[in-house]
Design a protein around this motif. Structure first.
Motif, short mmCIF file in Angstrom:
data_model
loop_
_atom_site.label_atom_id
_atom_site.label_comp_id
_atom_site.label_asym_id
_atom_site.label_seq_id
_atom_site.Cartn_x
_atom_site.Cartn_y
_atom_site.Cartn_z
N LEU A 117 4.32 -4.68 -66.92
CA LEU A 117 3.32 -5.23 -66.01
C LEU A 117 3.21 -4.35 -64.77
O LEU A 117 4.22 -4.04 -64.13
CB LEU A 117 3.68 -6.65 -65.61
CG LEU A 117 3.73 -7.70 -66.74
CD1 LEU A 117 4.24 -9.02 -66.20
CD2 LEU A 117 2.38 -7.85 -67.39
N ALA A 118 1.99 -3.95 -64.43
CA ALA A 118 1.79 -3.13 -63.23
C ALA A 118 0.32 -3.13 -62.85
O ALA A 118 -0.54 -3.04 -63.74
CB ALA A 118 2.26 -1.70 -63.47
N PRO A 119 0.00 -3.22 -61.56
CA PRO A 119 -1.39 -3.11 -61.14
C PRO A 119 -1.87 -1.66 -61.27
O PRO A 119 -1.06 -0.72 -61.17
CB PRO A 119 -1.35 -3.54 -59.67
CG PRO A 119 0.03 -3.19 -59.23
CD PRO A 119 0.92 -3.42 -60.43
N ALA A 120 -3.16 -1.48 -61.50
CA ALA A 120 -3.69 -0.13 -61.67
C ALA A 120 -3.38 0.74 -60.45
O ALA A 120 -3.03 1.92 -60.59
CB ALA A 120 -5.19 -0.19 -61.92
N ASN A 121 -3.51 0.17 -59.25
CA ASN A 121 -3.26 0.94 -58.03
C ASN A 121 -1.80 1.29 -57.83
O ASN A 121 -1.47 2.17 -57.04
CB ASN A 121 -3.76 0.19 -56.79
CG ASN A 121 -5.26 0.32 -56.62
OD1 ASN A 121 -5.87 1.23 -57.17
ND2 ASN A 121 -5.85 -0.57 -55.85
N GLY A 122 -0.92 0.59 -58.54
CA GLY A 122 0.50 0.86 -58.41
C GLY A 122 1.07 1.62 -59.59
O GLY A 122 2.29 1.77 -59.70
N MET A 123 0.21 2.07 -60.48
CA MET A 123 0.65 2.74 -61.71
C MET A 123 0.40 4.24 -61.60
O MET A 123 -0.70 4.66 -61.21
CB MET A 123 -0.11 2.17 -62.91
CG MET A 123 0.34 2.72 -64.26
SD MET A 123 -0.69 2.07 -65.61
CE MET A 123 -0.50 0.30 -65.38
N SER A 124 1.38 5.02 -61.95
CA SER A 124 1.19 6.46 -61.93
C SER A 124 0.38 6.90 -63.15
O SER A 124 0.31 6.20 -64.17
CB SER A 124 2.54 7.18 -61.94
OG SER A 124 3.18 7.01 -63.19
N ALA A 125 -0.22 8.06 -63.04
CA ALA A 125 -0.95 8.61 -64.18
C ALA A 125 -0.03 8.83 -65.37
O ALA A 125 -0.41 8.64 -66.52
CB ALA A 125 -1.63 9.92 -63.78
N ASN A 126 1.21 9.19 -65.08
CA ASN A 126 2.18 9.41 -66.16
C ASN A 126 2.52 8.11 -66.88
O ASN A 126 2.66 8.08 -68.10
CB ASN A 126 3.44 10.05 -65.60
CG ASN A 126 4.43 10.40 -66.70
OD1 ASN A 126 4.13 11.21 -67.57
ND2 ASN A 126 5.61 9.79 -66.66
N ALA A 127 2.64 7.01 -66.12
CA ALA A 127 2.93 5.71 -66.74
C ALA A 127 1.79 5.28 -67.65
O ALA A 127 2.03 4.79 -68.76
CB ALA A 127 3.17 4.67 -65.66
N PHE A 128 0.56 5.43 -67.18
CA PHE A 128 -0.60 5.09 -68.01
C PHE A 128 -0.60 5.94 -69.27
O PHE A 128 -0.76 5.43 -70.39
CB PHE A 128 -1.88 5.32 -67.21
CG PHE A 128 -3.14 4.96 -67.96
CD1 PHE A 128 -3.68 3.68 -67.88
CD2 PHE A 128 -3.79 5.90 -68.74
CE1 PHE A 128 -4.83 3.35 -68.57
CE2 PHE A 128 -4.94 5.58 -69.44
CZ PHE A 128 -5.47 4.30 -69.35
#
Length: 264
Positions: A99-110
């Motif tokens: 679980l993570a908000p888009a603004n709190g997610m790194s490009a690497n995590a996505f």
């Protein structure tokens, strides 16, 4: 649970289950083996793969490979084909989520989740094609409700699962009539790592049950039965389909039925 399938339904078949070292995918692998199939499971952790094979029994193979690496997953499939013969059933179920908000997610995590779920499914299916028993092979991808329902804190999973659904549909068109390609979309399933994270305490679980049309979480065996059906002669004219095994959870919030039937 009581099954509708005869004990030797998959005798003589070879099944390859990517992500089959735990959870829903391990349950599917066990069910295939119980119905007579020769089974191989693949996961990133060699120890977990070996333990899963022992748990499945019946001479099952446990191999280590990362679905994000095409060469590795292809190599595992070649080992299975050499040991057991052409692949009759291939399940792509490896997944990652948090679980993570888009603004709190790194490009690497996505990218990591998309790489495991979506790219991994492509790698598994593309890698197996010339090793399949054709005609008659059955491919199954494990997708999720996030493919069609936007869910906050799940932008990575929603994108990846939506992509998987389209991979299923495109391959069903390109590879028919020799290969059937379908998906299973499980709802909340008890005794899985995902639900233990999302609902770790009894109060949270009870609140979640109320939102589901059937008022409970599903069982791993119920998803496994869907996989057996899609791999069986009973599904011989089914391809490009996403089978929801979710107790009606995608229909909406069933807890509203407790508000009564009066009209506003």
């Amino acid at each position: 649970m009581t099954s509708a399938f005869k004990d030797d339904l998959l005798a003589g078949k070879t099944a390859f289950v990517a992500g089959g070292t735990s959870g829903i995918n391990l349950g599917i692998a066990k069910r295939f083996a119980a119905l007579g199939a020769k089974v191989a499971v693949v996961g990133r952790n060699p120890e977990k793969a070996a333990n899963a094979a022992r748990e499945i029994g019946g001479g099952a193979l446990g191999l280590s490979a990362d679905v994000r690496e095409y060469g590795a997953i292809r190599g595992a499939m070649e080992q299975v084909a050499q040991a057991f013969g052409p692949l009759d059933i291939v399940v792509s179920g490896a997944a990652g989520n948090f679980l993570a908000p888009a603004n709190g997610m790194s490009a690497n995590a996505f990218r990591t989740v998309v790489d495991i779920d979506l790219n991994g499914t492509f790698n598994v299916f593309r890698g197996c094609y010339d090793l399949l028993r054709r005609p008659g092979a059955s491919l199954i991808a494990i997708t999720a409700g996030q493919a069609v329902n936007a869910i906050p804190l799940q932008i990575h999973a929603c994108a990846a699962k939506a992509g998987i659904n389209q991979v299923i549909r495109v391959l069903a068109m390109e590879w028919g009539p020799d290969v059937r390609v379908n998906g299973i979309s499980p709802g909340p399933i008890a005794n899985t790592e995902g639900m233990s994270r999302l609902a770790p305490d009894p109060a949270t679980r009870e609140a979640h049950y109320a939102r589901i049309a059937m008022g409970r979480w599903g069982e791993v065996d119920e998803v496994a039965e869907c996989a057996v059906f899609l791999s069986s002669p009973s599904a011989s004219y089914i391809s490009g389909t996403i089978l929801d095994c979710d107790g009606g959870s995608q229909l909406g919030d069933a807890s509203r039925r407790n508000l009564g039937t009066g009209l506003a």
